[in-house]
Scaffold this active site. Sequence first.
Site, mmCIF file in Angstrom:
data_model
loop_
_atom_site.group_PDB
_atom_site.id
_atom_site.type_symbol
_atom_site.label_atom_id
_atom_site.label_comp_id
_atom_site.label_asym_id
_atom_site.label_seq_id
_atom_site.Cartn_x
_atom_site.Cartn_y
_atom_site.Cartn_z
ATOM 1 N N LYS B 76 2.809 50.522 48.734
ATOM 2 C CA LYS B 76 2.485 51.783 49.415
ATOM 3 C C LYS B 76 2.575 51.541 50.923
ATOM 4 C CE LYS B 76 -1.110 55.405 49.410
ATOM 5 N NZ LYS B 76 -2.443 55.790 48.885
ATOM 6 N N SER B 151 -2.561 60.229 46.669
ATOM 7 C CA SER B 151 -1.587 59.998 47.725
ATOM 8 C C SER B 151 -0.587 58.881 47.416
ATOM 9 C CB SER B 151 -2.323 59.651 49.013
ATOM 10 O OG SER B 151 -3.051 58.447 48.860
ATOM 11 N N SER B 175 -6.483 58.502 44.468
ATOM 12 C CA SER B 175 -5.092 58.339 44.898
ATOM 13 C C SER B 175 -4.274 57.280 44.168
ATOM 14 C CB SER B 175 -5.032 58.044 46.403
ATOM 15 O OG SER B 175 -5.233 59.231 47.126
#
Lengths: 95, 481, 477
Positions: B76, B151, B175
């Site tokens: 990420k 996210s 997330s």
Amino acid sequence: MSLDRSQVENVAQLARIQIKEDEMADTLASLSNIMSLVDQLQAVDTEGVEPLANPLDAQALLRADEVTESNHRDDYQLIAPQAEKGLYLVPKVIE
Amino acid sequence: MLDKTIKQLSEGLAAGEFSSEELTRSYLKAIEAKNPEINAFITVTSEQALAQAKAADAKLHEKQAGPLTGIPIAHKDIFCTQGVRTSCGSRMLDNFIAPYESTVTHRLAEAGTVMLGKTNLDEFAMGSSTESSFYGPTRNPWQLDTVPGGSSGGSAAAVAAGMAAAATGTDTGGSIRQPAAFCGLTGLKPTYGRVSRWGMIAYGSSLDSGGPLSRTAEDAAIMLNAIAGHDPKDATSMDRPVDDYTSRLNEPLKGLRIGLPKEYFGEGLDSGIADVVHQAVAELKQLGAVVKEISLPRTELSIPAYYIIAPAEASTNLSRYDGVRYGHRCDDPADLEDLYKRTRAEGFGAEVKRRILVGTYALSAGYYDAYYRKAQQLRRLIKEDFQSAFDQVDVILGPTTPSVAWKVGEKDNDPVSMYLEDIYTLSVNLAGLPGLSVPCGLSQGLPVGLQLIGNYFDESLLLNIGHQYQQVSDWHQRRPA
Amino acid sequence: MEWETVIGLEIHVQLSTQSKIFSGSSTRFGAEPNTQASLVDLAMPGALPVFNAEALHKAVAFGLAIDAEIGKRSVFDRKNYFYPDLPKGYQITQMDHPIVGKGQVEIVLDDGSTRTIGVTRAHLEEDAGKSLHEEFEGQSGIDLNRAGTPLLEIVSEPDIRTAKEAVAYLRKIHSIITYIGISDGNMAEGSMRCDANVSVRPKGQQELGTRTEIKNINSFRFVEKAINHEVQRHIDVIEDGGSIVQETRLYDADKNETRSMRSKEFANDYRYFPEPDLLPVIIDHDYIERVAEALPELPAAKVKRFMADYGLSEYDANVLSASRAMADFYEAVVKTSGDAKIAANWCMGELTAYLNREEIEVSASPISADHLGQLIQRILDNTLSNKIAKQVFEAMTQGEGEPDAIIEARGLKQVTDSSAIEAMIDDVIAANPKQVEDYRSGKDKLFGFFVGQVMKASKGQASPAQVNDILLQKLKG
């Protein structure tokens, strides 16, 4: 609850975020919506409850007083918007 | 090959069926083919990946390989990776080449993984759909017109589409678990403090947890083994022993006490999701688990509590983006105030600005007690609800999300409706507990996630249940068309 | 009207740790800009603070030294504001749960009277960086070497009534922090800085007047001047029918005036809240005991001991223990020389006079305590007369080395050989027949003349006692 324009302006000033005139109406509306959602909190009785800042209620572990860092100024300033003579430059600070 | 688990790939590498370089090249090819329409990656680090793959092959050759040696994964783009742009999905950090390495990515590199690139996310991890990224929305590989969740949506989409074997994510209010659910993956949010936050760009400091997104619970255990543990650079990381998270995977579930919170099955839950979750419960009963209904009475209040605490912490965490030392700076600032205000207005997107303003308001003079303090009090009550639940049961089970992936753009003008979708995940972060989402079926052709919530530092139990469930189900093997 | 002044001081003390309060960067003063600014100090995305154990130890030591309550559970908070020398956009400080609670110190005024000044609290926080305005056209340069240096902010009660008391209080705090070794107390380098809250009220009135805060006063002398100036300004404004505006003012030492800091005028809302990156610091009884055991002797105890062990007067004991550096120096001199009284005379006499003349601290003395002790030994063993010893002392200040080497090199050894002294006396008597005759006929006063002649002949090195004895005998005839 709904926020008024002066509250939004005050908060934007504290947060140093420029809000343009044409963004103001949307900002007001969406912030007011969010505040209405979070205002559900007000109905809860929390009298006498100790606030929980860290979920584990843990305590600090300390660091020994040792210098572990060396000079990386050149690397770190490679990504600076403006640096000269080892200093970060900003518009004149008035005191 | 691109559909295989870490475990399978590792066996293939060890047996010499393929090299890490070959494996890496196939993933890079898949990225080249699929990323343009899915937009899972912000940055692809091909050269670095191939160099790491060659180093891994050398280790494999010397028989010095571990379970992650040579495994290509994605990170990420919230984890700082030295020498590689770390954007956090924001224009603010579009030009930010991180000068150091996060603990999570460092430990995974030490374990021999190959970094394929950095994945898309909601800007500064603030969102549940990966639509608020400066780099455009990521698409869900299962249906390209739906969101992958967020996210950590880029990480989820990358693994689901076979562009990486596994990926890292962060979970502040769901997330990791929610995009894992939306994309048919296994996603683990570890106990707060189990995984170091050093180098993980902060959103809500007292809520953020790093963790893996993978195909199986077993893979998640292998990943967690590499990243868990105390880090002297993170004062909130816990100094306590780390399990071998793979060691309990095969324990039988006989006698396991599972609690179903009635609040997780009430109004607002998609009926297709309810059905498949109940089927999963039935299968766990078959495995010997005992199920009882419990109550987490403040579940609904976790939404206002979270949407005060997270923005409040974020509002000050993001004060460092001021155009002085790194990141975006506006053109020709007239003075210092202008530098700050325009830099931040230009560098941050709409949702980030909204949350900064809400958080600033909640901390401001005259409102602190009514909002921030009150939310932290509620947080303690939420934690206490969980603690009494864990007096009765070993694990809490429910759906990860109330609905499946929604259409891209559907909630654009309505942030509050998106906040409500986080209802089953937020309280886990507020309490700091570990949570695991595993795929348990489809609804409207889209994956559904089953959420398991464990007691503090009980990741091994969650992974054990997930693994046992995956021995008797095949939802984790389904792939998008 | 008669006015009463009310003063409270906030003193920022830089703690003398090796590394910063939340990072492993060096705290060394005077390095090249930004060479001691790490990822944490620069507030890089993802960087996190970790608290320095030594900063805690030093803060607790201060609390014990002023007999204060120690916070058993102490919490760090974020104080939010934007400023270029504050990289995170917030300062990590302590608001509701400071490390040190209520305490007190006793100050001694010029007339010898004492007053007790209350300390409200002392809390830990990080220092900011520096903005440099000189070098760049229309821009300021930011140096973050100082950012993250540990500070202890000591807040007094508004118990202080005059500028002189404020100085006495500041000196007392300075003496304590240097005594217990938590700071070098160097005001010129900013290791100790002071803000003063000042107000005036008609004598006898209970209610406090409106106060102003004078920022960043960086010497003892300026504290007195700045406060006196500000008090007079308050009185002038009020007597002219005006009123005082509550504000922050900056003292300009060159013009000896204070001026309003306009840039900080617009209302600040610091939005304090508990720092989520740091956990509460829990201090138990054992920890406090350990700090207490390691605490050095404090001034009051030292005065008593000096009087008891060394037989010093209260005045001498006070002077010699005014700073830890002088007290330590004195005790080292005692140890080497073996004579506490003569050591006290030299430390308070020649040494202090020299240090004052050169405007240097005892820590920078070119004469070590050991060398001064050796010099005193040479007086005690009759190698030197007091007068010659002073010459040796002068030579030592010039860096000529240890006393014995100087005595040897300059041939200053006192002559105690009686035959040599006798020979010199014989010469003097032979050379001055007229004076000998006068002396013998009753002019006793001439004895001094003969002593002088002999000493001159010996270049001052003859033992005066021996010269007296022998001369007396010889002159009798």
